[in-house]
Design a protein around this motif. Structure first.
Motif, PDB file in Angstrom:
ATOM      1  N   GLN A  30       0.237  -0.558  -9.497  1.00 33.93           N
ATOM      2  CA  GLN A  30      -0.343  -0.199  -9.322  1.00 33.93           C
ATOM      3  C   GLN A  30      -1.417  -2.649  -9.523  1.00 33.93           C
ATOM      4  O   GLN A  30      -1.307  -3.331  -8.521  1.00 33.93           O
ATOM      5  N   GLU A  31      -0.995  -2.795 -10.627  1.00 34.02           N
ATOM      6  CA  GLU A  31      -1.118  -4.655 -10.925  1.00 34.02           C
ATOM      7  C   GLU A  31       0.768  -5.303 -10.090  1.00 34.02           C
ATOM      8  O   GLU A  31       0.971  -6.215  -9.341  1.00 34.02           O
ATOM      9  N   ALA A  81       1.749   9.439  -6.942  1.00 37.27           N
ATOM     10  CA  ALA A  81       2.231  10.128  -7.143  1.00 37.27           C
ATOM     11  C   ALA A  81       3.733  10.708  -7.149  1.00 37.27           C
ATOM     12  O   ALA A  81       3.696  12.106  -8.332  1.00 37.27           O
ATOM     13  N   LEU A  82       4.397   9.052  -7.520  1.00 38.05           N
ATOM     14  CA  LEU A  82       5.674   9.607  -9.105  1.00 38.05           C
ATOM     15  C   LEU A  82       5.389   9.272  -9.803  1.00 38.05           C
ATOM     16  O   LEU A  82       5.905  10.144 -11.641  1.00 38.05           O
ATOM     17  N   LEU A  83       4.832   8.193 -10.477  1.00 35.05           N
ATOM     18  CA  LEU A  83       4.342   8.038 -11.831  1.00 35.05           C
ATOM     19  C   LEU A  83       3.087   8.369 -12.128  1.00 35.05           C
ATOM     20  O   LEU A  83       2.447   9.239 -11.857  1.00 35.05           O
ATOM     21  N   PRO A  84       3.720   8.985 -14.072  1.00 35.75           N
ATOM     22  CA  PRO A  84       2.164   9.486 -14.795  1.00 35.75           C
ATOM     23  C   PRO A  84       1.053   8.534 -14.452  1.00 35.75           C
ATOM     24  O   PRO A  84       1.329   7.298 -13.897  1.00 35.75           O
ATOM     25  N   GLY A  85      -0.681   8.732 -14.899  1.00 33.58           N
ATOM     26  CA  GLY A  85      -1.788   8.206 -14.315  1.00 33.58           C
ATOM     27  C   GLY A  85      -1.101   6.576 -15.166  1.00 33.58           C
ATOM     28  O   GLY A  85      -2.253   5.738 -14.986  1.00 33.58           O
ATOM     29  N   GLN A  97       1.104  -1.253  -0.157  1.00 34.17           N
ATOM     30  CA  GLN A  97      -0.402   0.101   0.166  1.00 34.17           C
ATOM     31  C   GLN A  97       0.787   1.621   0.222  1.00 34.17           C
ATOM     32  O   GLN A  97       0.791   1.902  -0.586  1.00 34.17           O
ATOM     33  N   ALA A  98       2.207   0.664   0.910  1.00 29.53           N
ATOM     34  CA  ALA A  98       2.919   2.395   0.729  1.00 29.53           C
ATOM     35  C   ALA A  98       3.502   2.581  -0.593  1.00 29.53           C
ATOM     36  O   ALA A  98       3.386   3.521  -0.963  1.00 29.53           O
ATOM     37  N   ALA A  99       4.116   1.440  -1.162  1.00 28.14           N
ATOM     38  CA  ALA A  99       4.822   1.181  -2.087  1.00 28.14           C
ATOM     39  C   ALA A  99       3.559   1.922  -3.611  1.00 28.14           C
ATOM     40  O   ALA A  99       4.097   2.636  -4.666  1.00 28.14           O
ATOM     41  N   ARG A 100       2.106   1.532  -3.584  1.00 33.02           N
ATOM     42  CA  ARG A 100       1.091   1.811  -4.203  1.00 33.02           C
ATOM     43  C   ARG A 100       1.034   3.229  -4.371  1.00 33.02           C
ATOM     44  O   ARG A 100       0.765   4.451  -5.293  1.00 33.02           O
ATOM     45  N   ARG A 101       1.272   4.124  -2.922  1.00 31.87           N
ATOM     46  CA  ARG A 101       0.630   5.341  -2.960  1.00 31.87           C
ATOM     47  C   ARG A 101       1.440   6.538  -2.971  1.00 31.87           C
ATOM     48  O   ARG A 101       1.874   7.061  -4.105  1.00 31.87           O
ATOM     49  N   VAL A 102       2.982   6.189  -3.576  1.00 28.91           N
ATOM     50  CA  VAL A 102       4.491   6.639  -3.742  1.00 28.91           C
ATOM     51  C   VAL A 102       4.324   6.236  -5.252  1.00 28.91           C
ATOM     52  O   VAL A 102       4.469   7.058  -5.541  1.00 28.91           O
ATOM     53  N   ASP A 147      -7.176   0.339  -6.395  1.00 26.25           N
ATOM     54  CA  ASP A 147      -7.496   1.288  -7.248  1.00 26.25           C
ATOM     55  C   ASP A 147      -8.198   0.655  -8.340  1.00 26.25           C
ATOM     56  O   ASP A 147      -7.710   0.497 -10.108  1.00 26.25           O
ATOM     57  N   GLY A 148      -8.451  -0.636  -8.049  1.00 25.22           N
ATOM     58  CA  GLY A 148      -9.529  -1.805  -9.812  1.00 25.22           C
ATOM     59  C   GLY A 148      -8.194  -2.118 -10.327  1.00 25.22           C
ATOM     60  O   GLY A 148      -8.287  -3.155 -10.894  1.00 25.22           O
ATOM     61  N   ALA A 149      -7.433  -2.524  -9.895  1.00 24.73           N
ATOM     62  CA  ALA A 149      -6.187  -3.694  -9.719  1.00 24.73           C
ATOM     63  C   ALA A 149      -6.362  -5.065  -9.387  1.00 24.73           C
ATOM     64  O   ALA A 149      -7.289  -5.181  -8.573  1.00 24.73           O
ATOM     65  N   THR A 150      -6.267  -5.966 -10.891  1.00 31.68           N
ATOM     66  CA  THR A 150      -6.877  -7.287 -10.192  1.00 31.68           C
ATOM     67  C   THR A 150      -6.054  -8.194 -10.444  1.00 31.68           C
ATOM     68  O   THR A 150      -5.814  -9.449  -9.334  1.00 31.68           O
TER      69      THR A 150
END
Length: 291
Positions: A39-40, A27-31, A19-24, A76-79
């Motif tokens: 997120q995958e 914030a840093l990577l393009p959408g 979860q921490a890596a996902r938030r970072v 966030d919808g990751a499968t």
């Protein structure tokens, strides 16, 4: 009890780390990169947690249910499932480059999860992990039935899983997430003795493909071909077609959207004439000539 506490700590620590890596990453990577890659990878990493912990069946099912609840609410919808990504491609909801990037992220997450699991076992924090570390190179296969039966089991699980996703995809998360979590738990309990009920090719590849007992082709047939077939059948049954490949409905007849109203037609101007007027209107024209 000490082993259980260590395993639970690993599970929650892995989830918190992801979860921490996902938030970072968000914030840093393009959408687009975050949505299809980061997120995958994070979800595949955390999804391996219950299988890496060496839990018993009862605790595994409980954690599996809680895991899917947490994922549905936070990921966030990751499968983390290649068949779901390919389903989006078949539904024409994702482009081919986006799907390939997502599959690459799932493969990266699978490798990261496998590496983290071996490192965790190497710490030998409990007697169970010492045994798992020693048996890692000689693990037993998760496939405990014949290859055709295994394909049928994995395909059936994937079919019901994807059909549920399609049916409740527009429902509120408060209803959809517990329903999917409960379905996965029930199928894991029912089909687990035969194939471990992965119906997720990435997860199965990481957990059992390196184990002895079956060939790579047999594993591929059960854990890749079976779920992919179940997914395609679910899409075909739900939509009547594969939107990416066919525009025409293959299973269900198309009903006309605009129906002709039944009943008597409204009388026209000629129908409102009285019988006498009707007779006068049909009088021959030549009678009036010369008058």
């Amino acid at each position: 009890m000490a082993g259980l506490n260590v395993s639970l700590s690993f599970f929650f620590a892995t989830f918190a780390l992801c979860q921490a890596a996902r938030r970072v990453s968000k914030a840093l990577l393009p959408g687009g990169v975050y949505a299809s890659f980061a997120q995958e990878a994070m979800r595949v990493l955390v999804e391996l947690g219950p299988w890496a912990g060496g839990f018993g069946p009862d605790l595994l099912l409980t954690l599996l249910f809680l895991l899917f609840l947490a994922h549905g609410a936070t990921c966030d919808g990751a499968t983390a499932n290649p068949t779901v990504s390919l389903q989006e491609l078949l539904l024409a909801e994702a482009s081919l480059p986006h799907t390939l990037l997502t599959l690459a992220a799932q493969g990266l997450g699978m490798q990261a999860a496998h590496t983290l699991t071996r490192l965790y076992w190497a710490w030998e924090l409990s007697d169970l992990h010492v045994l798992q570390s020693l048996m890692d190179a000689h693990c037993s296969s998760a496939l405990h039935t014949s290859v055709p039966h295994g394909m049928l089991v994995e395909g059936a699980c994937a079919f019901f899983f994807h059909l549920t996703l399609l049916r409740f995809r527009n429902s509120l998360p408060i209803y959809r997430v517990p329903l999917v979590a409960l379905l996965v738990t029930v199928m894991a309990y029912t089909a687990g003795p035969f194939t471990s009920a992965f119906f997720n090719p990435a997860l199965a590849t990481s957990v059992t493909f390196h184990c002895s007992g079956h060939t790579l082709l047999e594993y591929t047939q059960v854990y890749w071909l079976g779920p992919l077939t179940g997914m395609v059948l679910a899409v075909l049954l739900y939509h009547g077609r594969l939107p990416r490949l066919f525009q025409r409905n293959l299973l269900y007849s198309q009903k006309n959207k605009y129906r002709t109203p039944r009943g008597k037609l409204a009388p026209g101007p000629r129908d409102t004439q009285t019988p006498a007027e009707g007779c006068r209107s049909r009088e021959p024209v030549w009678r009036g000539v010369g008058r």
